[in-house]
Scaffold this motif. Structure first.
Motif, mmCIF file in Angstrom:
data_model
loop_
_atom_site.group_PDB
_atom_site.id
_atom_site.type_symbol
_atom_site.label_atom_id
_atom_site.label_comp_id
_atom_site.label_asym_id
_atom_site.label_seq_id
_atom_site.Cartn_x
_atom_site.Cartn_y
_atom_site.Cartn_z
ATOM 1 N N PRO A 191 18.343 -10.090 -44.387
ATOM 2 C CA PRO A 191 19.621 -10.524 -43.806
ATOM 3 C C PRO A 191 19.681 -12.016 -43.475
ATOM 4 O O PRO A 191 20.680 -12.665 -43.745
ATOM 5 C CB PRO A 191 19.756 -9.677 -42.537
ATOM 6 N N LYS A 192 18.608 -12.555 -42.895
ATOM 7 C CA LYS A 192 18.702 -13.956 -42.471
ATOM 8 C C LYS A 192 18.788 -14.890 -43.666
ATOM 9 O O LYS A 192 19.581 -15.823 -43.695
ATOM 10 C CB LYS A 192 17.543 -14.324 -41.567
ATOM 11 N N ALA A 193 17.941 -14.625 -44.681
ATOM 12 C CA ALA A 193 17.981 -15.465 -45.882
ATOM 13 C C ALA A 193 19.342 -15.325 -46.553
ATOM 14 O O ALA A 193 19.949 -16.316 -46.973
ATOM 15 C CB ALA A 193 16.863 -15.062 -46.839
ATOM 16 N N THR A 240 24.410 -7.928 -50.413
ATOM 17 C CA THR A 240 23.205 -8.721 -50.656
ATOM 18 C C THR A 240 22.044 -8.226 -49.788
ATOM 19 O O THR A 240 20.911 -8.114 -50.252
ATOM 20 C CB THR A 240 23.470 -10.222 -50.379
ATOM 21 N N VAL A 241 22.362 -7.918 -48.540
ATOM 22 C CA VAL A 241 21.317 -7.425 -47.634
ATOM 23 C C VAL A 241 20.795 -6.071 -48.109
ATOM 24 O O VAL A 241 19.591 -5.811 -48.109
ATOM 25 C CB VAL A 241 21.853 -7.308 -46.189
ATOM 26 N N ARG A 242 21.728 -5.219 -48.533
ATOM 27 C CA ARG A 242 21.334 -3.880 -48.984
ATOM 28 C C ARG A 242 20.353 -3.986 -50.159
ATOM 29 O O ARG A 242 19.366 -3.272 -50.244
ATOM 30 C CB ARG A 242 22.579 -3.097 -49.411
ATOM 31 N N ALA A 281 25.507 -9.052 -35.579
ATOM 32 C CA ALA A 281 24.583 -9.683 -34.637
ATOM 33 C C ALA A 281 23.499 -8.686 -34.217
ATOM 34 O O ALA A 281 22.314 -9.013 -34.199
ATOM 35 C CB ALA A 281 25.350 -10.195 -33.417
ATOM 36 N N ARG A 282 23.937 -7.463 -33.942
ATOM 37 C CA ARG A 282 23.011 -6.453 -33.419
ATOM 38 C C ARG A 282 22.077 -5.944 -34.514
ATOM 39 O O ARG A 282 20.861 -5.935 -34.373
ATOM 40 C CB ARG A 282 23.853 -5.294 -32.864
ATOM 41 N N GLU A 283 22.681 -5.547 -35.634
ATOM 42 C CA GLU A 283 21.928 -4.851 -36.670
ATOM 43 C C GLU A 283 21.046 -5.792 -37.495
ATOM 44 O O GLU A 283 19.961 -5.437 -37.898
ATOM 45 C CB GLU A 283 22.945 -4.152 -37.589
ATOM 46 N N TYR A 284 21.531 -7.000 -37.734
ATOM 47 C CA TYR A 284 20.784 -7.912 -38.613
ATOM 48 C C TYR A 284 20.138 -9.060 -37.858
ATOM 49 O O TYR A 284 19.533 -9.934 -38.471
ATOM 50 C CB TYR A 284 21.719 -8.471 -39.683
ATOM 51 N N GLY A 285 20.317 -9.081 -36.536
ATOM 52 C CA GLY A 285 19.724 -10.147 -35.745
ATOM 53 C C GLY A 285 20.299 -11.520 -36.058
ATOM 54 O O GLY A 285 19.622 -12.542 -35.924
ATOM 55 N N ALA A 287 20.531 -11.493 -54.492
ATOM 56 C CA ALA A 287 19.414 -10.670 -54.019
ATOM 57 C C ALA A 287 18.218 -10.838 -54.950
ATOM 58 O O ALA A 287 17.076 -10.934 -54.496
ATOM 59 C CB ALA A 287 19.847 -9.198 -53.946
ATOM 60 N N GLY A 288 18.486 -10.913 -56.234
ATOM 61 C CA GLY A 288 17.408 -11.118 -57.211
ATOM 62 C C GLY A 288 16.670 -12.419 -56.944
ATOM 63 O O GLY A 288 15.436 -12.483 -57.003
ATOM 64 N N MET A 289 17.418 -13.454 -56.609
ATOM 65 C CA MET A 289 16.799 -14.737 -56.332
ATOM 66 C C MET A 289 15.987 -14.690 -55.030
ATOM 67 O O MET A 289 14.879 -15.235 -54.953
ATOM 68 C CB MET A 289 17.868 -15.822 -56.233
ATOM 69 N N LEU A 290 16.562 -14.003 -54.026
ATOM 70 C CA LEU A 290 15.840 -13.892 -52.747
ATOM 71 C C LEU A 290 14.512 -13.162 -52.945
ATOM 72 O O LEU A 290 13.504 -13.507 -52.320
ATOM 73 C CB LEU A 290 16.700 -13.159 -51.710
#
Lengths: 95, 482
Positions: free
Chosen positions: B343-345, B336-338, B310-314, B376-379
C-alpha cells in the motif's frame, strides 16, 4: 382586497402583454372583480382541511428510464416562426 | 480581502447537476450530450399543447441517493411546481421544479480546509428540468436555440449561506462533485455543463450575524473561476460599502477574461416566478422500504473510504484524503494494492510519478497507460530486488510512454539490478583506484566523502548496482588496509 393599476401593469409585464391604456384600466377592474369573487372562499373555515394541490387521490405516476426515438428535426422545427433548418431562430437575446 | 478583517463574506452555493439517466426527466427523449441540434426533442419537451409529462423513476432514485449521501431528510411526500418566466430556451414558459416540498431537506457536506474539518449545512436538494441552450454568437440580429437539453433531469443542491471564503467554496464544490461521481448520478463535467454553480455572495461586518444584501453570480463553471469570481465580487461589495454606497440585489455574470463580475440587467425583473403546484404531475410519495433499499445500495463514499484507507493501509491522513477524493483514483489504488500487497509504495507512486505524468499528458487515471496490473508488476520487481528504486523511476517513465509492462522495459533496456557481490566489488575497486585523493581524505577522517563514493559507484554501474550492497561493500573496502 383591491388590485391597483400598478399591480396590473406588473402582471401584464410578467406575461409580456403590451396593454393599451384602455385595456390596462379594464384589466385592473376585471382582475379586481375576479379576486373579489375568489376571495369568497376565504370565508370558509378550512382549519381542519389539508392544503390541496391536486384534487385526485393519485400519486407516483412514473415511467422507466428508457430512451425512445425523438421527433425528426424537420418536424420539431416545423411550427417555429423562424429556423435555419438546425436551430430555432429568435430575435437576438441581449445580455 | 483588501479592507482587512473589517468585513466577512457570506457565501451560499447552488449547484445544478444533470443526472446520468438514459432519458429526459418527463419524456422519453435521450439524455445525451453532443447530439446534432434539435434532434432530441418531442412534443413534451417542446412544450406543445395537449401533452403530459411523466416522471422518470431513475431520476427519483438518483436524487434520493444523493440526499442519503449528504444526510438529508428524505421527504415522505413531495410535489412539483411551475416556475414561470419567459426565455427562448424555455419552450413551455415555465420550468418544472419544486418549491414548497422538495425531495430532500437539510443535510451536510464535510469539507477540510487548512486541515480543519467543517460540516457545511445544506438547505435542500430538489428535482427539476434543464432548459435548452441559446447560442448568441454568429449573428448580430438573431440568437439560435437548441432544445436537446430542455427537459434533462437536473438536481439543484442548495447550501445554507455557511461558507466564508473562496477556498471553502471550492472545497465544498469539489466534495459535492466527487460525491456525485462516487454515486454515479452525475458525471461532473463542468466543461459540458453537467455540473454548474451559481454563487450567492454578500458581505457583513466581521463577527456580525446579520445577512447583507446578496448578489447572485451566475454560471461560474470551473473551480478556478468560482474562486476568482467570489473573491472579486467580495472586493467589489467591500468597495461599494467603503465608498458609502449600498449593495443592490441583482444577478451578475463573471467575466473571466477581465476578472470582474458584471450586472445582468436583463434578469432583474424575472425574479417574480409566480410558483404554483404543477397540475400535470401528481405528488411523489416515497415509501420507507424503497428509501432503505436505496440506502443499502450506496457505495462507500469519500469520507468513509478516507478513514478506511488510513486505518487499513496505514496511510497518512493526507495520503488517504488524496487517494479517496476521486473514485477512479481510489479504485486504481486499491487494485494496485490488491495485486502487489504494497500500500505505501502504491500510494507514493500514484501520488507522485503517476499523477505528474497524467497531469503532463492531460489524461484520466482510469485510462492510464500504466494500469494497476503494470504498476503492481513494477512494485514487485523493486521489492524482489530486480530493479532499484532509482531505476524504477526510469522504468516507470518508459512504461508510461510506451505502454509496455515493467519486465519488458527492464529486459529491453538491460536495467536489471546488479546484486552480485563480485561484480560490485570490481566496480568499487575501480572507483577507489580512480580517486586516490578522496580515498586518502576519507581514511584521514573525512567520512562525509562516503556519499561521494556511493555516487561514483552508482554512476559507473549505470545506476544498476544494488544500493544496499554498494553501501555494504564500500564500507568494507574503505577501511584502511590491514
Amino acid at each position: 382586497m383591491k388590485i391597483t393599476r400598478r399591480e396590473a401593469d406588473h402582471a401584464a409585464r410578467l406575461a409580456r402583454l403590451a396593454l393599451t391604456e384602455e385595456e390596462a384600466e379594464k384589466t385592473t377592474e376585471q382582475l379586481d372583480k375576479i379576486l373579489e369573487y375568489v376571495a369568497k372562499l376565504s370565508e370558509l373555515d378550512t382549519k381542519d382541511v389539508e392544503p390541496t394541490s391536486h384534487v385526485i387521490p393519485v400519486s407516483n405516476v412514473m415511467r422507466d428510464d428508457v430512451a425512445r426515438p425523438s421527433l425528426p428535426r424537420v418536424e420539431a422545427l416545423a411550427n417555429a416562426p423562424d429556423s435555419d433548418g438546425e436551430f430555432f431562430r429568435v430575435p437576438k437575446i441581449i445580455e | 480581502m483588501n479592507a482587512g478583517s473589517k468585513y466577512e463574506a457570506v457565501i451560499g452555493l447552488e449547484v445544478h447537476a444533470q443526472l446520468l439517466t438514459e432519458s429526459k426527466n418527463f419524456c422519453g427523449c435521450a439524455n445525451r450530450f453532443g447530439a446534432p441540434p434539435n434532434t432530441q426533442t418531442c412534443p413534451v419537451c417542446l412544450g406543445l399543447p395537449g401533452v403530459l409529462p411523466v416522471l422518470n423513476r431513475k431520476a427519483v432514485e438518483y436524487i434520493v441517493k444523493t440526499g442519503l449521501a449528504f444526510h438529508s431528510k428524505i421527504a415522505p411526500e413531495s410535489r412539483f411546481a411551475r416556475k414561470n418566466y419567459f426565455y427562448p430556451d424555455l419552450p413551455k414558459g415555465y420550468q418544472i421544479s419544486q418549491y414548497e416540498s422538495p425531495v430532500c431537506e437539510g443535510g451536510r457536506v464535510e469539507i477540510v480546509v487548512d486541515g480543519e474539518v467543517r460540516n457545511v449545512l445544506l438547505h435542500r436538494i430538489h428535482l427539476e428540468e434543464d432548459a435548452g441552450k441559446n447560442i448568441h454568437e454568429g449573428s448580430a440580429d438573431v440568437s439560435r436555440v437548441d432544445l436537446n437539453r430542455a427537459g434533462v433531469p437536473l438536481m439543484e443542491i442548495v447550501s445554507e449561506p455557511e461558507l466564508r471564503t473562496p477556498e471553502e467554496a471550492v472545497a465544498y464544490l469539489k466534495k459535492v462533485r466527487n460525491t456525485l461521481r462516487y454515486l454515479n448520478v452525475c458525471d461532473g463535467n463542468m466543461e459540458e455543463g453537467s455540473f454548474r454553480c451559481d454563487a450567492n455572495v454578500s458581505i457583513r461586518p466581521a463577527g456580525s450575524d446579520a445577512l447583507g444584501t446578496k448578489a447572485e453570480i451566475k454560471n461560474v463553471n470551473s473551480f478556478r473561476f468560482v474562486k476568482q469570481a467570489i473573491a472579486c465580487e467580495v472586493e467589489r461589495q467591500i468597495a461599494v460599502v467603503e465608498e458609502g454606497g449600498r449593495v443592490v440585489q441583482e444577478t451578475r455574470l463573471f467575466d473571466s477574461a477581465r476578472g470582474v463580475t458584471v450586472s445582468m440587467r436583463s434578469k432583474e425583473e424575472a425574479h417574480d416566478y409566480r410558483y404554483f403546484p404543477e397540475p400535470d404531475l401528481v405528488p411523489l410519495v416515497l415509501d420507507r422500504a424503497q428509501v432503505e433499499a436505496w440506502a443499502r445500495e450506496l457505495p462507500e463514499l469519500p469520507d468513509a473510504k478516507r478513514e478506511r484507507f488510513a486505518r487499513e493501509y496505514g496511510l497518512s491522513e493526507y495520503d488517504a484524503a488524496f487517494l479517496s477524493e476521486e473514485r477512479a483514483a481510489a479504485d486504481y489504488f486499491e487494485e494496485t494494492v490488491r495485486l502487489s500487497g504494497q500500500p505505501k509504495a502504491a500510494a507514493n507512486w500514484i501520488m507522485g510519478d503517476l499523477t505528474r505524468f497524467l497531469n503532463e499528458a492531460g489524461g484520466e487515471i482510469a485510462a492510464s497507460p500504466v494500469t494497476p496490473e503494470r504498476l503492481a508488476g513494477m512494485l514487485d520487481l523493486v521489492e524482489n530486488g530486480t530493479i532499484s528504486g532509482k531505476i524504477a523511476k526510469a522504468v516507470f517513465e518508459e512504461m508510461f510512454k510506451s505502454g509496455k509492462d515493467a519486465a519488458g522495459v527492464v529486459k529491453e533496456k538491460g536495467l536489471v539490478q546488479v546484486s552480485d557481490a563480485g561484480e560490485i566489488e570490481r566496480v568499487v575497486e575501480q572507483v577507489l583506484a580512480d580517486n586516490p585523493n578522496e580515498l586518502a581524505a576519507y581514511r584521514g577522517g573525512k567520512e562525509k566523502l562516503f556519499g561521494f563514493f556511493v555516487g561514483q559507484v552508482m554512476k559507473k554501474s549505470g545506476g544498476k548496482a544494488n544500493p544496499a550492497k554498494v553501501n555494504e561493500i564500500l564500507k568494507a573496502k574503505l577501511q584502511p588496509p590491514g
